[in-house]
Structures are given as structure tokens and as C-alpha cells.
Design a protein around this motif. Structure first.
Motif, PDB file in Angstrom:
ATOM      1  N   LEU A   1       1.015  -1.164  -0.354  1.00 23.81           N
ATOM      2  CA  LEU A   1      -0.509   0.374  -0.173  1.00 23.81           C
ATOM      3  C   LEU A   1       1.134   1.177  -0.371  1.00 23.81           C
ATOM      4  O   LEU A   1       0.823   2.057  -0.994  1.00 23.81           O
ATOM      5  CB  LEU A   1      -1.313  -0.269   1.356  1.00 23.81           C
ATOM      6  CG  LEU A   1      -2.229  -0.732   1.730  1.00 23.81           C
ATOM      7  CD1 LEU A   1      -2.570  -1.003   2.600  1.00 23.81           C
ATOM      8  CD2 LEU A   1      -3.127  -0.730  -0.167  1.00 23.81           C
ATOM      9  N   PHE A   2       1.995   1.220   0.878  1.00 27.14           N
ATOM     10  CA  PHE A   2       2.527   2.395   0.676  1.00 27.14           C
ATOM     11  C   PHE A   2       3.833   2.561  -0.616  1.00 27.14           C
ATOM     12  O   PHE A   2       4.248   3.780  -1.068  1.00 27.14           O
ATOM     13  CB  PHE A   2       3.284   2.728   2.599  1.00 27.14           C
ATOM     14  CG  PHE A   2       2.688   2.770   3.711  1.00 27.14           C
ATOM     15  CD1 PHE A   2       2.966   4.691   3.598  1.00 27.14           C
ATOM     16  CD2 PHE A   2       2.191   2.124   4.465  1.00 27.14           C
ATOM     17  CE1 PHE A   2       1.820   4.967   4.712  1.00 27.14           C
ATOM     18  CE2 PHE A   2       1.694   2.875   5.675  1.00 27.14           C
ATOM     19  CZ  PHE A   2       1.407   4.200   5.301  1.00 27.14           C
ATOM     20  N   GLY A   3       4.837   1.848  -0.527  1.00 26.48           N
ATOM     21  CA  GLY A   3       5.600   1.382  -2.030  1.00 26.48           C
ATOM     22  C   GLY A   3       4.323   2.225  -3.709  1.00 26.48           C
ATOM     23  O   GLY A   3       5.280   2.273  -4.067  1.00 26.48           O
ATOM     24  N   CYS A   4       3.283   1.569  -3.342  1.00 30.49           N
ATOM     25  CA  CYS A   4       2.454   1.770  -4.617  1.00 30.49           C
ATOM     26  C   CYS A   4       2.115   3.077  -5.043  1.00 30.49           C
ATOM     27  O   CYS A   4       1.780   3.921  -6.246  1.00 30.49           O
ATOM     28  CB  CYS A   4       1.256   1.345  -4.570  1.00 30.49           C
ATOM     29  SG  CYS A   4      -0.047   1.702  -4.194  1.00 30.49           S
ATOM     30  N   ILE A   5       2.369   3.789  -3.089  1.00 31.70           N
ATOM     31  CA  ILE A   5       2.094   5.392  -3.633  1.00 31.70           C
ATOM     32  C   ILE A   5       3.059   6.585  -4.531  1.00 31.70           C
ATOM     33  O   ILE A   5       2.701   6.721  -5.228  1.00 31.70           O
ATOM     34  CB  ILE A   5       2.070   6.030  -2.460  1.00 31.70           C
ATOM     35  CG1 ILE A   5       0.938   5.228  -1.021  1.00 31.70           C
ATOM     36  CG2 ILE A   5       2.297   7.165  -2.261  1.00 31.70           C
ATOM     37  CD1 ILE A   5       1.051   5.834  -0.443  1.00 31.70           C
ATOM     38  N   PRO A   6       4.817   5.952  -4.583  1.00 39.68           N
ATOM     39  CA  PRO A   6       5.263   7.020  -5.736  1.00 39.68           C
ATOM     40  C   PRO A   6       4.460   6.295  -7.395  1.00 39.68           C
ATOM     41  O   PRO A   6       5.102   7.680  -8.013  1.00 39.68           O
ATOM     42  CB  PRO A   6       6.524   6.025  -5.514  1.00 39.68           C
ATOM     43  CG  PRO A   6       6.563   5.838  -4.051  1.00 39.68           C
ATOM     44  CD  PRO A   6       5.108   5.281  -3.987  1.00 39.68           C
ATOM     45  N   PHE A   7       4.127   5.659  -7.696  1.00 40.49           N
ATOM     46  CA  PHE A   7       4.580   5.019  -8.957  1.00 40.49           C
ATOM     47  C   PHE A   7       2.668   5.767  -9.356  1.00 40.49           C
ATOM     48  O   PHE A   7       2.393   6.602 -10.129  1.00 40.49           O
ATOM     49  CB  PHE A   7       3.207   3.547  -9.513  1.00 40.49           C
ATOM     50  CG  PHE A   7       4.939   2.789  -9.212  1.00 40.49           C
ATOM     51  CD1 PHE A   7       5.340   3.222  -9.133  1.00 40.49           C
ATOM     52  CD2 PHE A   7       4.521   1.914  -8.038  1.00 40.49           C
ATOM     53  CE1 PHE A   7       7.207   2.467  -9.968  1.00 40.49           C
ATOM     54  CE2 PHE A   7       6.093   0.515  -8.366  1.00 40.49           C
ATOM     55  CZ  PHE A   7       6.691   1.442  -8.911  1.00 40.49           C
ATOM     56  N   MET A   8       1.776   5.855  -8.601  1.00 42.38           N
ATOM     57  CA  MET A   8       0.503   6.670  -8.534  1.00 42.38           C
ATOM     58  C   MET A   8       0.847   8.940  -8.357  1.00 42.38           C
ATOM     59  O   MET A   8      -0.027   9.204  -9.240  1.00 42.38           O
ATOM     60  CB  MET A   8      -0.738   6.527  -7.197  1.00 42.38           C
ATOM     61  CG  MET A   8      -0.692   5.606  -7.511  1.00 42.38           C
ATOM     62  SD  MET A   8      -2.121   5.045  -6.228  1.00 42.38           S
ATOM     63  CE  MET A   8      -1.430   5.257  -4.932  1.00 42.38           C
ATOM     64  N   LEU A   9       2.109   8.841  -7.979  1.00 40.17           N
ATOM     65  CA  LEU A   9       2.189  10.427  -7.557  1.00 40.17           C
ATOM     66  C   LEU A   9       2.588  11.097  -8.314  1.00 40.17           C
ATOM     67  O   LEU A   9       2.715  12.083  -8.947  1.00 40.17           O
ATOM     68  CB  LEU A   9       2.694  10.502  -5.839  1.00 40.17           C
ATOM     69  CG  LEU A   9       2.154  10.800  -4.831  1.00 40.17           C
ATOM     70  CD1 LEU A   9       3.334  10.375  -3.720  1.00 40.17           C
ATOM     71  CD2 LEU A   9       0.977  11.265  -4.783  1.00 40.17           C
ATOM     72  N   THR A  10       3.569  10.137  -9.334  1.00 40.43           N
ATOM     73  CA  THR A  10       4.195  10.487 -10.567  1.00 40.43           C
ATOM     74  C   THR A  10       3.758  10.183 -11.516  1.00 40.43           C
ATOM     75  O   THR A  10       4.016  11.091 -12.526  1.00 40.43           O
ATOM     76  CB  THR A  10       5.830   9.380 -10.475  1.00 40.43           C
ATOM     77  OG1 THR A  10       5.185   8.081 -10.685  1.00 40.43           O
ATOM     78  CG2 THR A  10       7.039   9.343  -9.058  1.00 40.43           C
ATOM     79  N   GLY A  11       2.403  10.151 -11.739  1.00 36.43           N
ATOM     80  CA  GLY A  11       1.149   9.217 -12.772  1.00 36.43           C
ATOM     81  C   GLY A  11       2.364   8.535 -13.693  1.00 36.43           C
ATOM     82  O   GLY A  11       1.773   7.615 -15.177  1.00 36.43           O
ATOM     83  N   GLU A  12       3.092   8.111 -13.392  1.00 38.78           N
ATOM     84  CA  GLU A  12       3.732   6.521 -14.313  1.00 38.78           C
ATOM     85  C   GLU A  12       2.658   5.275 -14.112  1.00 38.78           C
ATOM     86  O   GLU A  12       2.525   4.738 -15.114  1.00 38.78           O
ATOM     87  CB  GLU A  12       5.041   6.648 -13.841  1.00 38.78           C
ATOM     88  CG  GLU A  12       6.221   7.313 -14.214  1.00 38.78           C
ATOM     89  CD  GLU A  12       7.390   7.003 -12.974  1.00 38.78           C
ATOM     90  OE1 GLU A  12       8.155   7.249 -14.170  1.00 38.78           O
ATOM     91  OE2 GLU A  12       7.475   6.251 -12.280  1.00 38.78           O
ATOM     92  N   ILE A  13       2.144   5.756 -13.737  1.00 34.21           N
ATOM     93  CA  ILE A  13       0.670   4.283 -12.909  1.00 34.21           C
ATOM     94  C   ILE A  13      -0.204   5.227 -12.272  1.00 34.21           C
ATOM     95  O   ILE A  13      -0.099   4.983 -11.026  1.00 34.21           O
ATOM     96  CB  ILE A  13       1.941   2.997 -12.011  1.00 34.21           C
ATOM     97  CG1 ILE A  13       2.311   2.370 -12.932  1.00 34.21           C
ATOM     98  CG2 ILE A  13       0.791   1.835 -12.700  1.00 34.21           C
ATOM     99  CD1 ILE A  13       3.254   0.915 -12.427  1.00 34.21           C
ATOM    100  N   PRO A  14      -0.613   5.082 -12.890  1.00 39.31           N
ATOM    101  CA  PRO A  14      -2.013   5.916 -12.171  1.00 39.31           C
ATOM    102  C   PRO A  14      -2.896   6.108 -11.406  1.00 39.31           C
ATOM    103  O   PRO A  14      -3.338   6.373 -10.927  1.00 39.31           O
ATOM    104  CB  PRO A  14      -2.621   7.116 -13.804  1.00 39.31           C
ATOM    105  CG  PRO A  14      -2.213   6.698 -14.690  1.00 39.31           C
ATOM    106  CD  PRO A  14      -1.195   6.216 -14.358  1.00 39.31           C
TER     107      PRO A  14
END
Length: 496
Positions: free
Chosen positions: A81-94
Motif C-alpha cells: 500500500l505504501f510502496g505503490c504511492i510513488p507510482f501514482m504520484l509520478t503519474g507513471e501508473i496512475p
């Protein structure tokens, strides 16, 4: 149930993840990427959350196997749950579902991806994606036991819940010594592979991320072609180290302490290498032709056999195009998996060794009904508890596999796609066949199916039962009842 110690350990896990986010931040600085801000923000969030959760120490650190299973399952879910946050924040995996799928796939060392263009990711995201494999390979709770002093003598319950295999024992006098020794072996092999890859002319970044994927037997590549674009030398290095990381780490312990005789006596390791050599021979005979050549056929067959049996999931060719016999061998290897006590997934060679010996014992009993024959592995009797755990594991495995297959088949995809998708996730392999083959991905599955496969990845990595116990009502009913009784008792004491 000791809720306070579960909360405390979860807090430490989240704090450790915060520290781990430093590395992708450094990578972002090195390559001048703004995506590093997302990792910095997530690191701050993890730090604050972990600090709050560990602010109050539990009165008692004693916990039993049920607490160990719940803690382990919740720890791995929290990591995702915490590890996936950067992917969403960068927009690379929204998409949250896709980002969670990719992250859980990384931490569980599955390597199943929803991405069609890996090379479009930033360097820091590519690094984090591969680094999750290395973190999950040995297990974050094993790392926690190595660095954090947890008293109470119940630490073995955490290791049992997280470590792969039918039985878990200590290599040293204390669990902390065992955890440290495992990480020394793990880090040493990883560094050795990085050095050998650098000799092959690859960049340091490529060597680092490839070694992470190999050590954790995960298989996230940083190229769209996985390992196919690298030289034959690099492919052979990866092949050898995939096999080495699939070996029971007890064998390395014996080698380190000059107990070679004990290492050679390990039936599981011997069986593991026999299965690999036989599988390579069969696949080689299936794919060899005049156009490919002997050495290319040998390299590809050795690489893919090593990749699948260790559940790494790297690829050098599209084995989806291989003859049916070769594909059937690979599917069989998906279920066999690596050795117990390794970073590999699957059912584990040890379980197959014990089950094979059990069948032989039963056949012997038919021939000699009055005879008494003990089941032995490595010259030692197999305890009834181990046999019971293997039987339970196999029953639960078949049930979860069947239900998962039924649930995702609603979408109408081919049987080959659905069957190998479940096999690839519950065995933590990554690629399957057909639409989820080495050139495909899991992106076409619905949100519902992705969550089913996420559960399979977590269940497969945690030996099934720790995940199931989260859905076992008596566990939470017992906890709720204990809380109510405690509150009632406090109320009575105050009234007096």
C-alpha cells in the motif's frame, strides 16, 4: 491476541520502508529526475506513520503463531500500500489497482507486470521496482529480526510465518543470529553477481537492477525485452545465479562452516539439481534445430528452465512459441518451484521429495503390511507435524488455485491464459502463457481479477495460511471478546 505488539511491529516495518525510499531518491538525484519528489513525499508519510505506531511500546512482546501470521500478512499488505504511492504520484501508473498490483508483484518477487512499456519509466521508478524484489526476496521481517531486538522468545513465529518451506529452523543459537547470517549470505551473493555482470560490460545501473531481480528471484526487467538484449555472457551469469538463489540457504551455511558432508547429504538440493538437468535436456531436445544452433539452444533452455523453476521470470526468448512438450515442462516447473529456505517460490522441492517418499512408503506398506518403516529425509525421521503441514498446504493450495481460476474465468479469456495466470501468481513466477506470456502482461485483466491475483501473489509468497488467517472469523471474534472483557474489567475496577 496481542494487538499492541502487532501494531508495534507494523510500525517498524513502515519505518524500515521509509528508510528504503532513500535509495530511489538518490537515484533520482543522480539522473536529475523530478519523480524523486514523489519518493521523498512517500518517505515522509511512512516516517510519520511508523513513528506514531511505535511511539507506545507494548507491555508484552510475547506473541504466538497466530500473531505471527497476522503480523506477517498485514506487514506485506502495508508494504504494498505504501510502496505503490510513488507510482501514482509520478503519474507513471496512475491507477491505484495497477500500481498496487505492480508493487505487490515486486515485493512478493512474482514479477507479473501490468506495464506494456517498461522503458518509459523513470530511472528512480525502475530502481524501486527492481529493489522491491530484493527486499521481498529474503523477507522484510527477517531483516527486522536481524536489526531490531525483539524480546520474549517468540521471534521464531515471525520467521515461520514469512519464510518459505514446510519447516523453519535456526542456523545459529538465536533467531537474530539466523536472520543476520541469512542476510550476510544474501548480500554476498548479490554483490558477487553485480561484479560478474560488470565484467560483462553492462552499466552499473543495469547490473544493480538485474542482480536485484535475480537475487529476489523476481524477474522485473528494465528492458522491454527482459534479458534478451544482453550478451550471452550476461545471460549465463544470470542463469547461474538464478539457480544459486534457488538453493536452500542451509547448504551455504554448511559450506561456510566447512560442513561439506552435511551440504552434500541434503536430498532436496540434490533433487533440485537433478530436476534442473533433466528439464534442460528435455527442453533442449525440443527446441534445438539447425537455425538456432547447439549453443544457443542450450543457453536458452538452461536460462528458461532456471528462470521458471526458481520462479524468477526473466526471459531471453518468447517461450510461448516453443513446442508443446517444452511448454509443458515449464508449466510443471512452475508448480515444483525452488528449494525451501531459498528466495524462490512454488510448492518447493522439499514438499515433492517428502510426498514422493510418502507414496513409496505406502506402496511398501501394501507389500509388507506388518512392516514398520519410518519416513526419512537426509537420514533423519520426518516429524508428523511436517507431514501434516505438507498435507494441509497441498489441500489449501488446490482450493485457492481452483477458486481463483473460477473467479477470473468469468472474463472469458482462454483457459491457457487463465490457468497460467493463476499458476504464475500463486507460485510467484511472473510470466505465463498465451496473453500473459513473456511478451504479454496482466494489464488486460479487470480490476476484480487483478485483486484476485494480488491475493494469490501474497498467499503464494507467505505459504498460504498467513493470508487465510486474516479471513478466519474466530481470530477476530476472540480478539473482540478479549477487548470487551478487558474494558469491562477496567470499568469494574474503577467503580470499586
Amino acid at each position: 491476541m496481542n494487538i499492541s505488539v502487532i501494531r508495534y511491529i507494523l510500525g517498524w516495518v513502515i519505518k524500515i520502508e521509509a528508510v528504503l525510499f532513500i535509495l530511489p531518491c538518490i537515484v533520482a538525484i543522480c539522473y536529475g529526475e523530478m519523480e524523486g519528489i514523489a519518493y521523498l513525499a512517500t518517505m515522509a508519510l511512512c516516517s510519520v506513520t511508523g513513528f506514531i505506531m511505535t511511539l507506545k511500546k507494548p507491555r508484552s512482546f510475547v506473541f504466538y503463531l497466530k500473531e505471527g501470521c497476522v503480523t506477517t500478512a498485514l506487514s506485506w499488505i502495508s508494504l504494498g500500500l505504501f510502496g505503490c504511492i510513488p507510482f501514482m504520484l509520478t503519474g507513471e501508473i496512475p491507477s491505484f489497482t495497477d500500481a498496487l498490483f505492480e508493487t505487490i508483484s515486486g515485493f512478493t518477487t512474482t514479477g507479473a507486470s501490468i506495464l506494456s512499456d517498461v522503458e518509459s519509466l523513470s530511472y528512480c521508478s525502475l530502481f524501486w521496482r527492481s529493489f522491491t524484489h530484493w527486499i521481498g526476496g529474503m523477507g522484510v521481517l527477517v531483516f527486522l529480526l536481524a536489526v531490531i531486538p525483539l524480546t520474549g522468545g517468540s521471534n521464531i513465529n515471525l520467521m515461520r510465518a514469512e519464510s518459505p518451506g514446510p519447516s523453519v529452523g535456526k542456523l545459529g543459537p538465536k533467531i537474530r543470529d539466523t536472520a543476520r547470517l541469512l542476510y550476510i549470505i544474501y548480500i554476498s551473493l548479490t554483490l558477487l553477481q553485480i561484479i560478474l555482470l560488470l565484467f560483462g560490460g553492462v552499466t552499473f545501473f543495469d547490473a544493480l537492477t538485474t542482480a536485484f531481480g535475480t537475487a529476489g528471484t523476481g524477474g522485473f526487467g528494465i528492458k522491454n525485452s527482459s534479458i534478451a538484449g544482453y550478451s550471452p555472457y550476461v545471460q549465463w551469469v544470470v542463469t547461474v545465479f538464478m539457480i544459486l538463489f534457488g538453493v536452500n540457504f542451509n547448504a551455504y551455511y554448511y559450506v561456510l562452516y566447512r560442513k561439506l558432508r552435511n551440504a552434500l547429504k541434503m536430498e532436496e538440493v540434490r533433487s533440485y539439481f537433478i530436476i534442473i538437468f533433466v528439464a534442460i535436456a528435455i527442453v533442449f531436445l525440443c527446441i534445438y534445430n539447425n537455425t538456432m544452433g547447439v549453443f544457443s539452444a542450450l543457453r536458452h533452455s538452461a536460462f528458461q528452465v532456471a528462470s521458471i523453476i526458481t520462479t524468477t521470470g526473466f526471459s531471453t526468448v518468447d517461450f510461448n512459441l516453443w513446442p508443446e512438450t517444452a511448454k509443458m515442462v515449464l508449466v510443471a516447473l512452475m508448480f515444483i518451484g525452488a528449494c525451501a529456505g531459498s528466495t524462490g517460490g512454488g510448492i518447493k522441492v522439499m514438499r515433492f521429495v517428502v510426498m514422493f517418499k510418502t507414496v513409496i512408503k505406502e506402496l511398501s506398506a501394501y507389500m509388507h503390511p506388518k512392516g514398520v518403516k519410518k519416513l526419512k529425509v537426509d537420514g533423519k525421521p520426518v516429524e508428523h507435524e511436517v507431514l501434516r503441514s505438507i498435507n494441509v498446504y497441498m489441500i489449501v493450495f488446490i482450493i485457492i488455485f481452483t477458486i481463483s481460476l473460477l473467479l477470473i474465468s468469468v472474463e472469458g479469456k482462454s483457459f491457457t491464459t487463465n490457468f497460467t495466470a493463476v499458476a504464475a501468481t500463486i507460485n510467484n513466477i511472473g510470466p505465463g502463457l498465451d496473453l500473459v506470456g513473456p511478451t504479454g502482461n496482466f494489464g488486460d485483466f479487470s480490476i476484480f481479477s487483478k485483486f484476485v491475483l494480488i491475493f494469490d501473489m501474497l498467499a503464494g509468497r507467505l505459504e498460504l495460511l498467513p493470508m487465510l488467517i486474516l479471513f478466519y472469523p474466530p481470530v477476530w471474534k476472540e480478539t473482540f471478546t478479549a477487548r470487551v472483557r478487558s474494558a469491562h474489567k477496567k470499568k469494574q475496577n474503577k467503580s470499586k
